[in-house]
Design a protein around this motif. Structure first.
Motif, mmCIF file in Angstrom:
data_model
loop_
_atom_site.group_PDB
_atom_site.id
_atom_site.type_symbol
_atom_site.label_atom_id
_atom_site.label_comp_id
_atom_site.label_asym_id
_atom_site.label_seq_id
_atom_site.Cartn_x
_atom_site.Cartn_y
_atom_site.Cartn_z
ATOM 1 N N VAL A 156 -11.929 58.085 15.772
ATOM 2 C CA VAL A 156 -13.216 57.404 15.635
ATOM 3 C C VAL A 156 -14.169 57.925 16.702
ATOM 4 O O VAL A 156 -13.859 57.868 17.896
ATOM 5 N N ILE A 157 -15.312 58.419 16.273
ATOM 6 C CA ILE A 157 -16.324 58.956 17.185
ATOM 7 C C ILE A 157 -17.524 58.016 17.160
ATOM 8 O O ILE A 157 -18.082 57.737 16.095
ATOM 9 N N LEU A 197 -4.401 55.011 6.711
ATOM 10 C CA LEU A 197 -5.296 56.155 6.509
ATOM 11 C C LEU A 197 -4.881 57.275 7.459
ATOM 12 O O LEU A 197 -4.636 57.040 8.641
ATOM 13 N N GLU A 198 -4.812 58.484 6.955
ATOM 14 C CA GLU A 198 -4.340 59.611 7.763
ATOM 15 C C GLU A 198 -5.311 60.782 7.678
ATOM 16 O O GLU A 198 -6.078 60.905 6.716
ATOM 17 N N ASN A 199 -5.252 61.599 8.721
ATOM 18 C CA ASN A 199 -6.044 62.834 8.782
ATOM 19 C C ASN A 199 -7.513 62.550 8.457
ATOM 20 O O ASN A 199 -8.115 63.171 7.582
ATOM 21 N N ALA A 200 -8.081 61.581 9.165
ATOM 22 C CA ALA A 200 -9.458 61.163 8.917
ATOM 23 C C ALA A 200 -10.240 61.087 10.218
ATOM 24 O O ALA A 200 -9.694 60.743 11.275
ATOM 25 N N ILE A 201 -11.516 61.412 10.134
ATOM 26 C CA ILE A 201 -12.442 61.263 11.257
ATOM 27 C C ILE A 201 -13.544 60.311 10.809
ATOM 28 O O ILE A 201 -14.192 60.542 9.784
ATOM 29 N N VAL A 202 -13.729 59.243 11.574
ATOM 30 C CA VAL A 202 -14.753 58.246 11.250
ATOM 31 C C VAL A 202 -15.869 58.356 12.282
ATOM 32 O O VAL A 202 -15.621 58.266 13.492
#
Length: 418
Positions: free
Chosen positions: A5-6, A29-34
């Motif tokens: 999370v950014i 949830l996997e391999n995710a950028i929020v």
């Protein structure tokens, strides 16, 4: 990588990012950028878009979700980016069911935008968190949204109407954080001093502060994020005067120091109101330090009007300034007003920052010889009660250490254990 999370923008976003990290992770949830975005200025939106592009280059297989205020107010802008897989509104980002649905069915959707009507929200739920990753102090959301319509501000359209977390839920969360080792808690919200108007009995922010301090005696330090001084209730003023555990640091949403500009901003205070508030609080709590948000180059601002804002730094005795050159936000009344040239706005902002730097230098010099309590954050750096950054050797993050101030580096104080 599972969920990264950014965060952009305010302390409230920082708190909400921790909730997002927990809910998305627990949902699987996997391999995710929020990206938890900010909409307060056009520059904040630009920075978010730039960071999204960079993240895609560095993580070509990751799924990218954009949420936050900019996603709520300008969803199409992010949906048009090839790098973005999903745009998620503010009303859904803290909802466990939202993240569970994405984890179960993926985020490859025919419709990239999942944004609800945030103006229809009527309440804000408490979100229990164990702490904030990498931080020595914890943020607690007690309020969200805003009912005011300042002419420059897009945030009410990103956050919805003002709504408060019940006092009992706030106390429960703070007690949990203290049990997990946090010695300082910061109360956050979009319009913090509007707290309680929508709750049974209409408690005020000062009532909440008193309740927290009474029911969580183990809490060493309670701090407020940005407040609107004209909304400060008598119980809050009394708490500042009487409660040593309520930190003597107030960040004020002032925006300008000229009455005509304040009226055109549709603010609810005038210049003298701000000065009178600072004088009253300082008389009751002599060790208080004030910060403020100030905008330079608001539409129609003349040099004389700007000078009134510049002079407010000394008139209010401000120490920490957050200065913004005016940034027109589409859909706000101020965007349609006669604009000040961008170069002039930036030059005025630079002068305001210079005044702020000089005020901060005077504050640092005035602290030498004083005795303070420093909450250590990282790498031998911490914060005094007045939120002044302080260097101290030999203490661990999370410790609150009595110190004597022996010098400063122009950036922060230097202390030794008392």
């Amino acid at each position: 990588m599972s969920v990264d999370v950014i965060t952009f923008g305010c302390r409230l976003n920082t708190y909400e990012s921790e909730v997002i990290r927990r809910e998305a992770g627990e949902a699987g949830l996997e391999n995710a950028i929020v990206f938890n975005s900010c909409a307060v200025t056009a520059e904040a939106v630009r920075q978010a878009r730039q960071a999204i592009r960079r993240a895609r280059r560095e993580n070509p297989t990751a799924r990218i979700v954009v949420t936050g205020c900019a996603a709520q107010t300008e969803p199409e802008l992010f949906a048009e980016m090839d790098e973005v897989d999903l745009v998620l509104g503010n009303s859904g980002k803290l909802n466990a069911a939202t993240w569970k649905g994405l984890a179960d069915f993926g985020i490859e959707r025919d419709q990239k935008i999942l944004v609800d009507d945030i103006m229809s929200l009527k309440e804000t739920a408490a979100h229990l968190v164990d702490g904030l990753e990498g931080r020595a102090r914890a943020f607690v959301q007690v309020q969200n949204g805003c009912d005011h319509r300042c002419t420059f501000c897009i945030i009410p359209y990103g956050r919805g109407p003002s709504r408060s977390v019940p006092m009992g839920a706030v106390v429960t969360e703070i007690r949990r954080l203290v049990e997990n080792g946090y010695g300082e808690v910061v109360l956050t919200g979009v319009d913090l001093t509007s707290y309680g108007h929508d709750l049974p009995g209409t408690p005020a922010l000062g009532d909440l502060v008193a309740k927290i301090l009474a029911l969580v005696p183990e809490l060493s330090r309670l701090r407020l994020s940005s407040i609107d001084s004209i909304e400060a209730d008598p119980s809050l003023v009394r708490a500042l005067a009487e409660e040593e555990r309520l930190m003597p640091h107030l960040h004020l949403s002032l925006q300008a120091g000229d009455d005509m500009i304040l009226k055109r901003m549709k603010r609810r205070h005038l210049r003298d109101d701000a000065i009178r508030f600072c004088e009253e609080i300082r008389a009751r709590r002599p060790d208080v330090v004030f910060g403020a948000d100030l905008i330079a180059g608001f539409p129609t601002e003349t040099e004389a009007m700007f000078q009134n804002t510049l002079d407010l730094v000394a008139a209010c005795g401000l120490t920490y300034l957050h200065v913004f050159p005016f940034s027109p936000r589409p859909g706000t009344p101020a965007a349609k007003m006669p604009q000040v040239e961008r170069a002039i706005a930036k030059e005025r902002a630079a002068r305001l920052r210079g005044a702020g730097a000089a005020a901060y230098a005077r504050h640092l010099a005035g602290e030498i010889g004083s005795r303070r309590q420093v909450l250590i954050e990282r790498d031998g750096l911490g914060r005094t009660e007045q939120f002044t950054e302080t260097a101290l050797e030999g203490a661990a993050p999370g410790d609150i250490v009595p110190v004597r101030i022996v010098g400063h580096t122009r950036r922060h104080l230097v202390a030794e254990a008392a």
